[in-house]
Design a protein around this motif. Sequence first.
Motif, PDB file in Angstrom:
ATOM      1  N   ALA A   1       0.822  -1.212   0.000  1.00  0.00           N
ATOM      2  CA  ALA A   1       0.000   0.000   0.000  1.00  0.00           C
ATOM      3  C   ALA A   1       0.854   1.260   0.000  1.00  0.00           C
ATOM      4  CB  ALA A   1      -0.931  -0.013   1.212  1.00  0.00           C
ATOM      5  N   MET A   2       1.958   1.246   0.753  1.00  0.00           N
ATOM      6  CA  MET A   2       2.861   2.396   0.831  1.00  0.00           C
ATOM      7  C   MET A   2       4.285   1.914   0.598  1.00  0.00           C
ATOM      8  SD  MET A   2       1.299   4.642   4.012  1.00  0.00           S
ATOM      9  CE  MET A   2       1.480   3.315   5.200  1.00  0.00           C
ATOM     10  N   PRO A   3       4.616   1.566  -0.642  1.00  0.00           N
ATOM     11  CA  PRO A   3       5.936   0.979  -0.940  1.00  0.00           C
ATOM     12  C   PRO A   3       7.087   1.932  -0.641  1.00  0.00           C
ATOM     13  CG  PRO A   3       4.806   1.593  -2.954  1.00  0.00           C
ATOM     14  CD  PRO A   3       3.802   1.730  -1.851  1.00  0.00           C
ATOM     15  N   PRO A   4       8.090   1.456   0.074  1.00  0.00           N
ATOM     16  CA  PRO A   4       9.288   2.273   0.318  1.00  0.00           C
ATOM     17  C   PRO A   4      10.153   2.282  -0.939  1.00  0.00           C
ATOM     18  CG  PRO A   4       9.591   0.092   1.224  1.00  0.00           C
ATOM     19  CD  PRO A   4       8.177   0.139   0.718  1.00  0.00           C
ATOM     20  N   HIS A   5      11.221   3.037  -0.885  1.00  0.00           N
ATOM     21  CA  HIS A   5      12.165   3.053  -2.013  1.00  0.00           C
ATOM     22  C   HIS A   5      12.679   1.648  -2.275  1.00  0.00           C
ATOM     23  CE1 HIS A   5      15.391   4.158  -4.685  1.00  0.00           C
ATOM     24  NE2 HIS A   5      16.318   3.818  -3.817  1.00  0.00           N
ATOM     25  N   LYS A   6      13.008   0.936  -1.201  1.00  0.00           N
ATOM     26  CA  LYS A   6      13.408  -0.468  -1.332  1.00  0.00           C
ATOM     27  C   LYS A   6      13.423  -1.114   0.039  1.00  0.00           C
ATOM     28  CE  LYS A   6      18.407   0.517  -1.321  1.00  0.00           C
ATOM     29  NZ  LYS A   6      19.676   0.346  -2.063  1.00  0.00           N
ATOM     30  N   VAL A   7      13.342  -2.434   0.022  1.00  0.00           N
ATOM     31  CA  VAL A   7      13.456  -3.236   1.233  1.00  0.00           C
ATOM     32  C   VAL A   7      14.707  -4.094   1.070  1.00  0.00           C
ATOM     33  CG1 VAL A   7      12.399  -5.007   2.674  1.00  0.00           C
ATOM     34  CG2 VAL A   7      10.964  -3.299   1.564  1.00  0.00           C
ATOM     35  N   THR A   8      15.679  -3.881   1.922  1.00  0.00           N
ATOM     36  CA  THR A   8      16.934  -4.627   1.836  1.00  0.00           C
ATOM     37  C   THR A   8      16.909  -5.757   2.854  1.00  0.00           C
ATOM     38  OG1 THR A   8      18.165  -2.665   1.128  1.00  0.00           O
ATOM     39  CG2 THR A   8      19.439  -4.502   2.014  1.00  0.00           C
ATOM     40  N   VAL A   9      17.037  -6.978   2.341  1.00  0.00           N
ATOM     41  CA  VAL A   9      16.964  -8.172   3.178  1.00  0.00           C
ATOM     42  C   VAL A   9      18.342  -8.832   3.252  1.00  0.00           C
ATOM     43  CG1 VAL A   9      15.842 -10.410   3.515  1.00  0.00           C
ATOM     44  CG2 VAL A   9      14.579  -8.525   2.451  1.00  0.00           C
ATOM     45  N   SER A  10      18.777  -9.151   4.451  1.00  0.00           N
ATOM     46  CA  SER A  10      20.077  -9.811   4.641  1.00  0.00           C
ATOM     47  C   SER A  10      19.957 -11.301   4.355  1.00  0.00           C
ATOM     48  CB  SER A  10      20.579  -9.597   6.070  1.00  0.00           C
ATOM     49  OG  SER A  10      20.750  -8.224   6.344  1.00  0.00           O
ATOM     50  N   LEU A  11      20.903 -11.816   3.572  1.00  0.00           N
ATOM     51  CA  LEU A  11      20.930 -13.238   3.240  1.00  0.00           C
ATOM     52  C   LEU A  11      22.204 -13.840   3.824  1.00  0.00           C
ATOM     53  CD1 LEU A  11      19.518 -15.532   1.662  1.00  0.00           C
ATOM     54  CD2 LEU A  11      20.932 -14.923  -0.308  1.00  0.00           C
ATOM     55  N   TYR A  12      22.044 -14.768   4.770  1.00  0.00           N
ATOM     56  CA  TYR A  12      23.181 -15.327   5.501  1.00  0.00           C
ATOM     57  C   TYR A  12      23.569 -16.726   5.038  1.00  0.00           C
ATOM     58  CZ  TYR A  12      22.138 -11.500   8.700  1.00  0.00           C
ATOM     59  OH  TYR A  12      21.907 -10.258   9.244  1.00  0.00           O
ATOM     60  N   GLY A  13      23.083 -17.130   3.887  1.00  0.00           N
ATOM     61  CA  GLY A  13      23.408 -18.450   3.362  1.00  0.00           C
ATOM     62  C   GLY A  13      22.365 -18.876   2.355  1.00  0.00           C
ATOM     63  N   ALA A  14      22.635 -19.980   1.680  1.00  0.00           N
ATOM     64  CA  ALA A  14      21.713 -20.474   0.661  1.00  0.00           C
ATOM     65  C   ALA A  14      21.029 -21.760   1.085  1.00  0.00           C
ATOM     66  CB  ALA A  14      22.457 -20.695  -0.660  1.00  0.00           C
ATOM     67  N   SER A  15      21.231 -22.160   2.326  1.00  0.00           N
ATOM     68  CA  SER A  15      20.616 -23.380   2.844  1.00  0.00           C
ATOM     69  C   SER A  15      20.236 -23.165   4.301  1.00  0.00           C
ATOM     70  CB  SER A  15      21.576 -24.557   2.732  1.00  0.00           C
ATOM     71  OG  SER A  15      22.697 -24.380   3.592  1.00  0.00           O
ATOM     72  N   ALA A  16      19.315 -23.992   4.770  1.00  0.00           N
ATOM     73  CA  ALA A  16      18.909 -23.898   6.169  1.00  0.00           C
ATOM     74  C   ALA A  16      20.082 -24.185   7.097  1.00  0.00           C
ATOM     75  CB  ALA A  16      17.763 -24.872   6.441  1.00  0.00           C
ATOM     76  N   GLU A  17      20.952 -25.085   6.688  1.00  0.00           N
ATOM     77  CA  GLU A  17      22.089 -25.460   7.526  1.00  0.00           C
ATOM     78  C   GLU A  17      22.999 -24.268   7.806  1.00  0.00           C
ATOM     79  OE1 GLU A  17      25.824 -28.646   7.614  1.00  0.00           O
ATOM     80  OE2 GLU A  17      24.570 -28.468   5.833  1.00  0.00           O
ATOM     81  N   SER A  18      23.383 -23.553   6.761  1.00  0.00           N
ATOM     82  CA  SER A  18      24.290 -22.419   6.955  1.00  0.00           C
ATOM     83  C   SER A  18      23.562 -21.210   7.515  1.00  0.00           C
ATOM     84  CB  SER A  18      24.958 -22.059   5.621  1.00  0.00           C
ATOM     85  OG  SER A  18      23.999 -21.646   4.664  1.00  0.00           O
TER      86      SER A  18
ATOM     87  N   HIS B   1      31.620 -19.407   6.970  1.00  0.00           N
ATOM     88  CA  HIS B   1      30.656 -20.486   7.163  1.00  0.00           C
ATOM     89  C   HIS B   1      29.760 -20.703   5.952  1.00  0.00           C
ATOM     90  CE1 HIS B   1      31.877 -20.435  11.344  1.00  0.00           C
ATOM     91  NE2 HIS B   1      31.586 -19.150  11.415  1.00  0.00           N
ATOM     92  N   ASN B   2      29.637 -19.698   5.087  1.00  0.00           N
ATOM     93  CA  ASN B   2      28.777 -19.873   3.915  1.00  0.00           C
ATOM     94  C   ASN B   2      29.467 -19.540   2.595  1.00  0.00           C
ATOM     95  OD1 ASN B   2      28.837 -17.049   3.645  1.00  0.00           O
ATOM     96  ND2 ASN B   2      26.882 -16.757   4.679  1.00  0.00           N
ATOM     97  N   ALA B   3      30.775 -19.309   2.634  1.00  0.00           N
ATOM     98  CA  ALA B   3      31.502 -18.926   1.418  1.00  0.00           C
ATOM     99  C   ALA B   3      31.345 -19.951   0.302  1.00  0.00           C
ATOM    100  CB  ALA B   3      32.983 -18.723   1.737  1.00  0.00           C
ATOM    101  N   HIS B   4      31.155 -21.216   0.660  1.00  0.00           N
ATOM    102  CA  HIS B   4      30.985 -22.260  -0.350  1.00  0.00           C
ATOM    103  C   HIS B   4      29.631 -22.170  -1.053  1.00  0.00           C
ATOM    104  CE1 HIS B   4      29.082 -23.760   3.302  1.00  0.00           C
ATOM    105  NE2 HIS B   4      28.402 -24.616   2.564  1.00  0.00           N
ATOM    106  N   GLU B   5      28.738 -21.319  -0.534  1.00  0.00           N
ATOM    107  CA  GLU B   5      27.406 -21.180  -1.116  1.00  0.00           C
ATOM    108  C   GLU B   5      27.201 -19.840  -1.818  1.00  0.00           C
ATOM    109  OE1 GLU B   5      24.819 -23.874   2.076  1.00  0.00           O
ATOM    110  OE2 GLU B   5      24.732 -21.685   2.167  1.00  0.00           O
ATOM    111  N   VAL B   6      28.257 -19.114  -2.043  1.00  0.00           N
ATOM    112  CA  VAL B   6      28.125 -17.769  -2.614  1.00  0.00           C
ATOM    113  C   VAL B   6      27.378 -17.784  -3.942  1.00  0.00           C
ATOM    114  CG1 VAL B   6      29.394 -15.837  -3.619  1.00  0.00           C
ATOM    115  CG2 VAL B   6      30.078 -16.743  -1.420  1.00  0.00           C
ATOM    116  N   GLN B   7      27.723 -18.703  -4.809  1.00  0.00           N
ATOM    117  CA  GLN B   7      27.048 -18.741  -6.112  1.00  0.00           C
ATOM    118  C   GLN B   7      25.561 -19.032  -5.945  1.00  0.00           C
ATOM    119  OE1 GLN B   7      28.132 -17.724  -9.025  1.00  0.00           O
ATOM    120  NE2 GLN B   7      26.071 -18.143  -9.830  1.00  0.00           N
ATOM    121  N   ALA B   8      25.226 -19.933  -5.042  1.00  0.00           N
ATOM    122  CA  ALA B   8      23.816 -20.236  -4.778  1.00  0.00           C
ATOM    123  C   ALA B   8      23.102 -19.030  -4.176  1.00  0.00           C
ATOM    124  CB  ALA B   8      23.708 -21.443  -3.851  1.00  0.00           C
TER     125      ALA B   8
END
Length: 222
Positions: A23-40, A77-84
Amino acid sequence: MLIEILTNGSRLHRPEIIEQLSAMPPHKVTVSLYGASAESFDSLTRKPGAFKLLTKGLKAAKEENVPLELALIVTKHNAHEVQAMREIADEYATTYTEYANISPTYDGNSQPLAAQAPGFLDKSSVFKGCPAGHTFFHVDPHGFATMCKVGRERPIGLMTEGLDGLLRLPAIADAQMLRSGGCSGCQLSAKCRVCRPLAKAYQEAKAPLNTYCQHDNGDETA
């Protein structure tokens, strides 16, 4: 005024939040991604189920065309998942930025520095000043405004002072940019890559000099 929301995405899936952002969209929403799997992801955030909640949030935001940017937090801890992680960003966000240079915590704890992935640490350009406190500012959930997320000295209480309090912010920001403490008289300041508030955070955490300073050749004189 452009509003950016920074979030870990744990509540982004909630209908009332998505409805508000639509309804009131901001300029952007920045979401932190700490890995590409539940494990990491869950291991780094120390919250079981965090990755599942994030995924639900990203899907919900995409369906409602909420403007998303992902902040890829790269650690050992997640460097091996960077491409994912990049592929997740390509699927859900309009853009993404990778962050491998981790800073000390605000309470002066240097523990996060040990999580850095050496192969991904970058050398930023020479610091030539910053418009923080002049053309943009940071407001925390309690309504305190500071020059940025790092320089948090002399916060302005917007709930008590109102927007007029922001008129004091440029002078506060300029004062925090002065070279002092461990940086006073440094002969390498002309080619330093680190802003003064960030350097102060490293110094107060007693972080190794080579994690933030050009004195990485063993010469620790300033």
